[in-house]
Structures are given as structure tokens and as C-alpha cells.
Design a protein around this motif. Structure first.
Motif, short mmCIF file in Angstrom:
data_model
loop_
_atom_site.label_atom_id
_atom_site.label_comp_id
_atom_site.label_asym_id
_atom_site.label_seq_id
_atom_site.Cartn_x
_atom_site.Cartn_y
_atom_site.Cartn_z
N UNK A 95 43.69 34.77 50.43
CA UNK A 95 44.74 34.28 49.52
C UNK A 95 44.24 34.18 48.09
N UNK A 96 43.02 33.67 47.90
CA UNK A 96 42.46 33.54 46.56
C UNK A 96 42.18 34.90 45.93
N UNK A 97 41.64 35.83 46.70
CA UNK A 97 41.35 37.16 46.16
C UNK A 97 42.62 37.85 45.70
N UNK A 98 43.66 37.79 46.52
CA UNK A 98 44.93 38.42 46.14
C UNK A 98 45.53 37.72 44.93
N UNK A 99 45.50 36.39 44.92
CA UNK A 99 46.04 35.65 43.78
C UNK A 99 45.30 35.93 42.49
N UNK A 100 43.97 35.92 42.54
CA UNK A 100 43.17 36.18 41.34
C UNK A 100 43.38 37.61 40.83
N UNK A 101 43.38 38.59 41.74
CA UNK A 101 43.58 39.98 41.33
C UNK A 101 44.96 40.17 40.70
N UNK A 102 45.97 39.56 41.30
CA UNK A 102 47.33 39.69 40.76
C UNK A 102 47.45 39.03 39.39
N UNK A 103 46.81 37.89 39.20
CA UNK A 103 46.85 37.20 37.90
C UNK A 103 46.16 38.03 36.83
N UNK A 104 45.00 38.61 37.15
CA UNK A 104 44.27 39.41 36.17
C UNK A 104 45.09 40.62 35.73
#
Length: 304
Positions: A95-104
């Protein structure tokens, strides 16, 4: 303590953080999630996705403090005998990896378009902002569902699992860039009339250099606040898509997938399978939102 770290520790932002109990607790909670998720291989008691270590005889065990529970599985097990605590650690990482990648990605696209719209003005500004307005008129989850559905229809079924992560990140990213574009555009409209921008134009500095080297550093404050809040939104969006069955594959489940799996057993008495992943998701999103609220107030004292 190094000189750089000492300067940061003595800064106004660090002082505000140290004197805000909510910010300290939210930071520690988020740090705990980051350590447990990205260090799941070392922190988790078991590897819930290693089939050689899964015991089917341990399926549907309740939490350790309940009757019939086991100390080997503090939060119980699911229908396949996987340790729920370990599954939460690994699911939080997804969840964090997907969230961080999407935010960047959203931040990069939104900042670039916002700078261009605010600095160029005229038809360019109108065209970019009308696209953003149209996209903002639809809920982010519907845009993500549309993009995910188009991608699944365009690629063969056997490729769906391989493209699940890129499609999910792309869908959430494309749904989030308008907020960055509108925020950066508004700040750019203010900054481009200031003396330092006029001086740069007079000495012949090119427009891209002015935008990215002079204007951009002065509009990063609101962007950082927006990125923090958007991270929580991206995690919720991913969890919603995974709960609906169009998110990450079951071989690499996120918190949303764990909640969806546990929902099938909620009314049969195995409440822990969905309650604990749901609680982890709430705490993760709450810590990010609280940190974002504090950052907004700290960077703009007039809101305090």
C-alpha cells in the motif's frame, strides 16, 4: 550531531514539531509503519506468502489472547493458515509503495503543468485548467476505475497480473495531478510578477530556467502539504480498488486486499481477519493526515 542536522533541529519547523504532541505521535506512528512494512522481511514473525512455511492446520486461529489462540500468531491466522500480523506488515508495504509512487508521479506531472499554465498564461493556461476542471468534476475513484478497466480490456487476460501494479499506480496518479497543477498555478501567478523574476527576464534568462530554478523553489511549501494529504488519499484509493477486486493481485496483497478477503469471513465469526487489516489502514491514513495538517499549520502560521 552534524552541522546540517543541528541547523534543522534548531529551525522553526523542527521547533514547531517538537512542541506539537499530535505531530510527534503521528510521526512516530508513521515511522513504525515504515519500519514494519519495508523491513517486513526482518520484523515479521513469518513470511505469509512462502507456501513452504504455511500450516493449513493452523487456519482460522483467533488472536493469541482469545480461547484457542496461539502465541505464534499474535493476531490470529486467515483461512489458509497465514499469520495475520505478518500479512499486515507485507500488505502495508504494498500500500505504501503504490501510494508513494502515485504521489511522486502526480506531483511531477502537476507541478510541470501548473508552472507552465501559470507562467505562460493565455490559451495555454486556459487549456490546461479546463482539462483539470473536467477531471476534478469526477471522483478520483471513478477515474481510477475507468483507467483500470480500459487497461484490462486493452491487454490479454494472461498479462493482467503483470501489469496490475503499473496500471494501478498510473490510474491513481492521473486522478491526482489536477490538485497539484491548480495549487502550483496559483502560486506561480503570484511569483511571476515579483522583482526577482523580472530581473531574470531582463538579463536574458530563459523561461524554463526561470520556472524551475527561480519560481519552483518558492512554491514548494503548499506542494509539500498537498503531497502529504494526497498520500493518504492514494492509499485509500488503492485500498478501495483492491477491495473491489480490481487492484493488486492476490499474490502480493495490500491492506485493501486483506480487508476484502477477511470480509468473506466476517459474519461467520472470524472477525479478526478483516478487523485488524482495517484498523491498520485507519491508523496509517490517520497518521499521514495528522502529519499533513500539522505541516500545513507549521508552514502557514496564520492558520494556527
Amino acid at each position: 550531531m552534524s552541522a546540517t542536522l543541528k541547523r534543522w533541529w534548531d529551525s522553526d519547523l523542527a521547533w514547531a514539531w517538537r512542541h506539537s504532541p499530535v505531530a510527534v505521535i503521528a510521526s512516530l506512528m508513521l515511522l513504525l509503519f515504515l519500519v514494519c512494512s519495508f523491513g517486513a522481511g526482518w520484523v515479521a514473525p513469518h513470511n505469509p506468502f512462502d507456501l513452504t512455511t504455511v500450516e493449513l492446520l493452523d487456519a482460522l486461529l483467533p488472536p493469541a489472547w482469545s480461547e484457542g489462540g496461539s502465541a505464534n500468531y499474535p493476531l490470529g491466522t486467515d483461512s489458509q493458515g497465514r499469520d495475520l500480523l505478518s500479512a499486515i506488515f507485507y500488505g502495508s508495504r504494498v500500500s505504501l509503495l503504490i501510494g508513494l509512487a502515485a504521489v511522486v508521479i502526480s506531483m511531477v506531472v502537476g507541478i510541470a503543468l501548473g508552472l507552465l499554465a501559470g507562467y505562460a498564461g493565455g490559451r495555454t493556461d486556459a487549456f490546461i485548467m479546463r482539462i483539470a476542471d473536467v477531471q476534478l468534476s469526477f471522483p478520483a475513484i471513478l477515474i481510477a476505475l475507468l483507467i483500470d478497466g480500459v487497461a484490462r480490456a486493452a491487454f490479454p487476460r494472461e498479462m493482467h497480473e503483470n501489469i496490475a501494479f503499473p496500471v494501478l499506480i498510473g490510474a491513481i496518479s492521473l486522478a491526482g495531478w489536477p490538485q497539484y497543477a491548480r495549487t502550483v498555478r496559483g502560486s506561480t501567478l503570484v511569483e511571476k510578477g515579483r522583482e526577482y523574476v523580472q530581473a531574470a527576464r531582463v538579463i536574458g534568462v530563459s523561461s524554463p530556467v526561470i520556472m524551475f530554478q527561480h519560481v519552483l523553489p518558492n512554491v514548494t511549501g503548499p506542494v509539500l502539504v498537498l503531497a502529504t494529504v494526497h498520500l493518504a488519499t492514494a492509499i485509500i484509493t488503492e485500498a478501495t480498488l483492491s477491495f473491489l477486486g480490481v487492484g493488486v493481485p492476490s499474490t502480493s496483497p495490500s491492506l485493501g486486499t486483506l480487508i476484502r478477503i477477511g470480509n468473506d469471513f466476517l459474519f461467520s465469526g472470524e472477525w479478526w481477519i478483516t478487523i485488524f487489516p482495517g484498523l491498520a489502514l485507519v491508523l496509517l491514513v490517520l497518521s499521514v493526515n495528522l502529519l499533513g495538517d500539522w505541516l500545513r499549520d507549521a508552514l502557514n502560521p496564520r492558520l494556527s
